[in-house]
Design a protein around this motif. Structure first.
Motif, PDB file in Angstrom:
ATOM      1  N   GLY A 140       0.794  -1.213   0.000  1.00 26.64           N
ATOM      2  CA  GLY A 140       0.000   0.000   0.000  1.00 26.64           C
ATOM      3  C   GLY A 140       0.822   1.255   0.000  1.00 26.64           C
ATOM      4  N   PHE A 141       0.586   2.136   0.973  1.00 28.30           N
ATOM      5  CA  PHE A 141       1.241   3.433   1.009  1.00 28.30           C
ATOM      6  C   PHE A 141       2.725   3.338   1.332  1.00 28.30           C
ATOM      7  N   VAL A 144       4.734   3.900  -1.978  1.00 33.23           N
ATOM      8  CA  VAL A 144       4.510   5.095  -2.798  1.00 33.23           C
ATOM      9  C   VAL A 144       5.811   5.812  -3.076  1.00 33.23           C
ATOM     10  N   TYR A 155      -4.583  -2.764  -5.428  1.00 32.61           N
ATOM     11  CA  TYR A 155      -4.491  -1.326  -5.200  1.00 32.61           C
ATOM     12  C   TYR A 155      -3.520  -0.674  -6.187  1.00 32.61           C
ATOM     13  N   ILE A 157      -1.818   3.341  -6.382  1.00 35.40           N
ATOM     14  CA  ILE A 157      -1.729   4.578  -5.600  1.00 35.40           C
ATOM     15  C   ILE A 157      -0.792   5.553  -6.295  1.00 35.40           C
ATOM     16  N   VAL A 172      -3.330  12.912  -3.680  1.00 36.52           N
ATOM     17  CA  VAL A 172      -3.369  11.453  -3.709  1.00 36.52           C
ATOM     18  C   VAL A 172      -4.469  10.959  -4.645  1.00 36.52           C
ATOM     19  N   PHE A 174      -6.168   7.205  -5.378  1.00 36.13           N
ATOM     20  CA  PHE A 174      -6.225   5.828  -4.909  1.00 36.13           C
ATOM     21  C   PHE A 174      -7.249   5.060  -5.728  1.00 36.13           C
ATOM     22  N   TYR A 175      -6.853   3.890  -6.242  1.00 32.11           N
ATOM     23  CA  TYR A 175      -7.755   3.037  -7.021  1.00 32.11           C
ATOM     24  C   TYR A 175      -7.728   1.636  -6.448  1.00 32.11           C
ATOM     25  N   GLN A 176      -8.891   1.078  -6.207  1.00 31.21           N
ATOM     26  CA  GLN A 176      -9.009  -0.302  -5.718  1.00 31.21           C
ATOM     27  C   GLN A 176      -9.871  -1.099  -6.693  1.00 31.21           C
ATOM     28  N   ILE A 235      -6.266  -0.086   4.275  1.00 29.22           N
ATOM     29  CA  ILE A 235      -5.789  -0.987   3.227  1.00 29.22           C
ATOM     30  C   ILE A 235      -5.265  -2.244   3.907  1.00 29.22           C
TER      31      ILE A 235
END
Length: 363
Positions: A140-141, A144, A155, A157, A172, A174-176, A235
């Motif tokens: 996740g983050f 990045v 995910y 990002i 930001v 964000f796509y899921q 997440i």
């Protein structure tokens, strides 16, 4: 005995060089792969060599038998090409007698192979699994990078900028991706994101500020939109997968024996119990296949012999796969070993069998 010490020294030194070379080739390719993963930010570069070290015993379980066999072939081939074998034969020492002199050394190599397959290899896989599980939290983050779209599982990002402590992100996206057909994909755009630390929680939790949230249904002309001042996003990291072939490699032999009714466990148990016996087959095959004419050179039969011995290892691995699926019995391991051993023993007992077969085939 002088001849035994001479042979052991030659075989050990040659085998060590071959094993080192094969290890360098195999682990070099693996290291390049991990460097690529680290360059993408999915792996901490500081643990690269720890990963290689933990995977090394598992690779050695396959490299050691092949390296030992090649070492035997090179040493016996040199004895023939340098006419040393002719001198030894005239002194009353046949090739089979020389092979018997190497039995103590072969037992030592087999003991090393047993240690690798039964204890050291599973320990290395277990430590590797622990290390990669710790790295898997870096999802996740954590992945990045400024002004780059980064994907991790479902995910994707993007952030235009982030702080040095990686707790604050700017602009930001964000796509899921939905993993179910009837569920919508999620897109969130936010001016800022702040990391939230929650004790004993491995998930990534962030507070998104001043943004919009979209739900989009794939293949359907509909979506929903909502604006927010603050939105908490969680997440989840990937759940641990059920026990499989990679996990079973890390289980100790005692725990495997306790669950020996399972086909996957039987496959792994058979591999660890019968796998080291390929060392004995290596000595027998090398003795039978290494005889060459001095004019032919020591490498004349090396490649065909390697292919024959490699076929044994490949067949054992194929049995391992089929047993894990429940298609074959675990007793096929010793059947394969006995079959190779009997055929090799026939050639050892009848040195003139190979020339006669060649004559019949040529006719």
């Amino acid at each position: 005995m002088i001849i035994r010490r001479y042979l052991v020294k030659q075989v050990v030194s040659t085998s060590v060089v071959v094993v080192a070379l094969l290890t360098l080739i195999m682990m070099g390719g693996r290291l390049i792969k991990y460097f690529g993963v680290a360059a993408q930010g999915r792996l901490d570069a500081s643990v690269l060599f720890s990963i290689i070290g933990y995977r090394l015993p598992e690779f050695l379980t396959l490299i050691l038998p092949l390296g030992f066999f090649i070492g035997l072939m090179l040493v016996f081939g040199r004895l023939y090409t340098d006419n040393e074998m002719a001198v030894l034969n005239s002194s009353g020492l046949s090739r089979n007698h020389l092979a018997r002199l190497l039995i103590p050394m072969t037992a030592g190599v087999m003991a090393i192979q047993i240690a690798l397959m039964v204890w050291v290899g599973p320990w290395g896989v277990y430590k590797f699994e622990q290390l990669t599980s710790a790295q898997a939290v870096r999802t996740g983050f954590d992945l990045v990078r400024p002004k780059e779209f980064v994907s991790s599982g479902p995910y994707t990002i993007y952030a235009s900028d982030l702080s040095e402590d990686r707790k604050n992100l700017k602009d930001v996206i964000f796509y899921q991706r939905s993993e179910q057909d009837n569920k919508p994909d999620l897109i969130i755009l936010a001016r800022e994101a702040k990391r939230v630390e929650i004790p004993n929680d491995t998930a990534n939790v962030v507070d998104l500020l001043d943004g919009r949230r979209y739900e989009i249904y794939q293949g359907q002309p509909r979506y929903s939109q909502a604006e927010f001042k603050s939105y908490r996003l969680r997440i989840e990291n990937d759940k641990e997968s059920s026990i499989g072939s990679s996990a079973i490699n890390a289980v100790t032999i005692g725990k495997l024996w306790a669950k020996r009714d399972d086909s996957v466990v039987q496959s792994e148990l058979g591999w660890r119990v019968f796998g080291p016996w390929v060392i004995v087959i290596a000595l027998m095959l090398a003795t039978a296949l290494s005889e060459v004419n001095p004019r032919q050179g020591r490498y004349y039969k090396l490649l065909p012999a390697i292919l024959i011995f490699a076929s044994l290892i490949v067949l054992m691995m194929a049995v391992r796969t089929r047993v894990s699926r429940g298609d074959l019995s675990v007793w096929l391991y010793p059947i394969v070993l006995v079959a190779y051993g009997v055929i090799t023993f026939i050639f050892l007992r009848n040195p003139n069998l190979t020339p006669r077969l060649k004559q019949k085939l040529s006719r």
